[in-house]
Structures are given as structure tokens and as C-alpha cells.
Design an enzyme around this catalytic site. Structure first.
Site, mmCIF file in Angstrom:
data_model
loop_
_atom_site.group_PDB
_atom_site.id
_atom_site.type_symbol
_atom_site.label_atom_id
_atom_site.label_comp_id
_atom_site.label_asym_id
_atom_site.label_seq_id
_atom_site.Cartn_x
_atom_site.Cartn_y
_atom_site.Cartn_z
ATOM 1 N N HIS A 11 0.730 -1.481 0.085
ATOM 2 C CA HIS A 11 -0.033 -0.010 -0.032
ATOM 3 C C HIS A 11 0.889 1.539 -0.111
ATOM 4 O O HIS A 11 0.402 2.377 0.021
ATOM 5 C CB HIS A 11 -1.053 0.016 1.122
ATOM 6 C CG HIS A 11 -0.390 0.416 2.502
ATOM 7 N ND1 HIS A 11 0.538 -0.756 2.980
ATOM 8 C CD2 HIS A 11 -0.126 1.644 3.206
ATOM 9 C CE1 HIS A 11 1.072 -0.025 4.314
ATOM 10 N NE2 HIS A 11 0.678 1.134 4.373
ATOM 11 N N HIS A 48 1.740 6.835 -0.108
ATOM 12 C CA HIS A 48 0.911 6.094 0.687
ATOM 13 C C HIS A 48 -0.584 6.022 0.197
ATOM 14 O O HIS A 48 -1.108 7.006 0.268
ATOM 15 C CB HIS A 48 0.788 6.561 2.101
ATOM 16 C CG HIS A 48 0.366 5.850 3.170
ATOM 17 N ND1 HIS A 48 -0.797 5.342 3.305
ATOM 18 C CD2 HIS A 48 1.184 5.158 4.152
ATOM 19 C CE1 HIS A 48 -0.968 4.820 4.477
ATOM 20 N NE2 HIS A 48 0.151 4.416 4.793
#
Length: 166
Positions: free
Chosen positions: A70, A85
Site C-alpha cells: 500500500h 501512501h
């Protein structure tokens, strides 16, 4: 012998970073997570993605890929380091909905797909999809950073300009 008389260069290097995601760039204050919104992770911008692809916004080196895919850290030739992110609290998905195409240490080219992500799966799991882009070492490397907001296309629109310390 005459090197001490040479004038030191006072020219600053300006680095432009293009958007790694297509969507709408917004201030970090819009991120529903105090670590990002409060600037505790570093200076940057966030993007509300419309397309589930994170691309390399510059030629660089993959410094780290988070195990759940992620997030990724890239290093620019200037020394700037970035954290990308995808979403907030998406580590809880344990990689479900994320496909990484890179590994730590890889050299990447601008426009190369780094991570694909399923926007609907992330939203369906109840997580915000907003994607912070953080300069993790801005204070060490830059004299100033200018951030841009508004609609952005991955690889085409500048989201950040940094003046690098000489």
C-alpha cells in the site's frame, strides 16, 4: 593552485515532481489522519485518486516497498526521498486490493507503473482512498518547496517544486 579563487556556484537546482496518480491534488490538511495532516511525516500534498495506478513520477530508485504493497518510498537523483501512501489505514487490508510491480532496490523510469490498486475494494472496506505524497527528508535537502493543488494527471502535471540546497 588557482582553485581557491574560483567563484562558488550559487545556482540553485529546481526539481519538479510530477503527479504519480491521476485525480485531485489537495493540501495534506485534508487527509483524515493527524500524522499526515499535521505534517508529522513531512511536507507534501495528497491526491484523491480517480485511477487505481501509482506510477513513478521521476527516474529513481525504490528505497522501500511496504510488505502490504500500500506504500512505497522512492529516491530522486537530487537526494529527495518520497513516501507514496495509498489510502489511510490500508495496511489493515494486508495487501488485498494492491498489486506491486517493483521491489526494493529497483531502478525505475518516469511513467513506470509501481503499484496498481482497486479503488472500489479499498472504499468498500471502509478506508479513505486519499493518497499522501510526502517528502520525507525535505528539511535536509531543500531550501524551499512549492506545492500545487487541483486536478492532476499522472506523469503530466507538476505537484511539487523543490529548490535543492547547493
Amino acid at each position: 593552485m588557482f582553485s581557491k579563487w574560483r567563484k562558488k556556484s550559487t545556482e540553485s537546482q529546481v526539481v519538479e515532481i510530477y503527479s504519480p496518480v491521476t485525480g485531485n491534488a489537495v493540501p495534506l490538511a485534508n487527509v483524515p489522519d493527524e500524522a499526515f495532516a499535521g505534517g508529522h511525516m513531512g511536507k507534501g500534498v495528497a491526491i484523491e485518486p480517480l485511477v487505481g495506478q501509482l506510477i513513478a513520477p521521476f527516474d529513481g530508485t525504490v528505497a522501500h516497498v511496504i510488505k502490504s504493497n500500500h506504500a512505497v518510498m522512492l529516491e530522486h537523483a537530487s537526494g529527495l526521498q518520497f513516501l507514496f501512501h495509498i489510502g489511510i489505514n490500508t495496511v489493515s487490508l494486508k495487501g488485498d486490493g494492491f498489486t506491486s510491480h517493483i521491489s526494493t532496490g529497483d531502478k525505475v523510469k518516469a511513467g513506470q507503473v509501481l503499484i496498481e490498486f482497486d479503488i472500489e475494494k479499498i472504499k468498500g472496506a471502509g478506508y479513505p482512498i486519499i493518497t499522501p505524497i510526502i517528502v520525507t527528508n525535505a528539511d535536509e535537502v531543500t531550501n524551499s518547496i512549492e506545492l500545487f493543488n487541483g486536478p492532476v494527471k499522472a506523469g503530466s502535471d507538476v505537484i511539487l517544486k523543490a529548490v535543492i540546497k547547493s
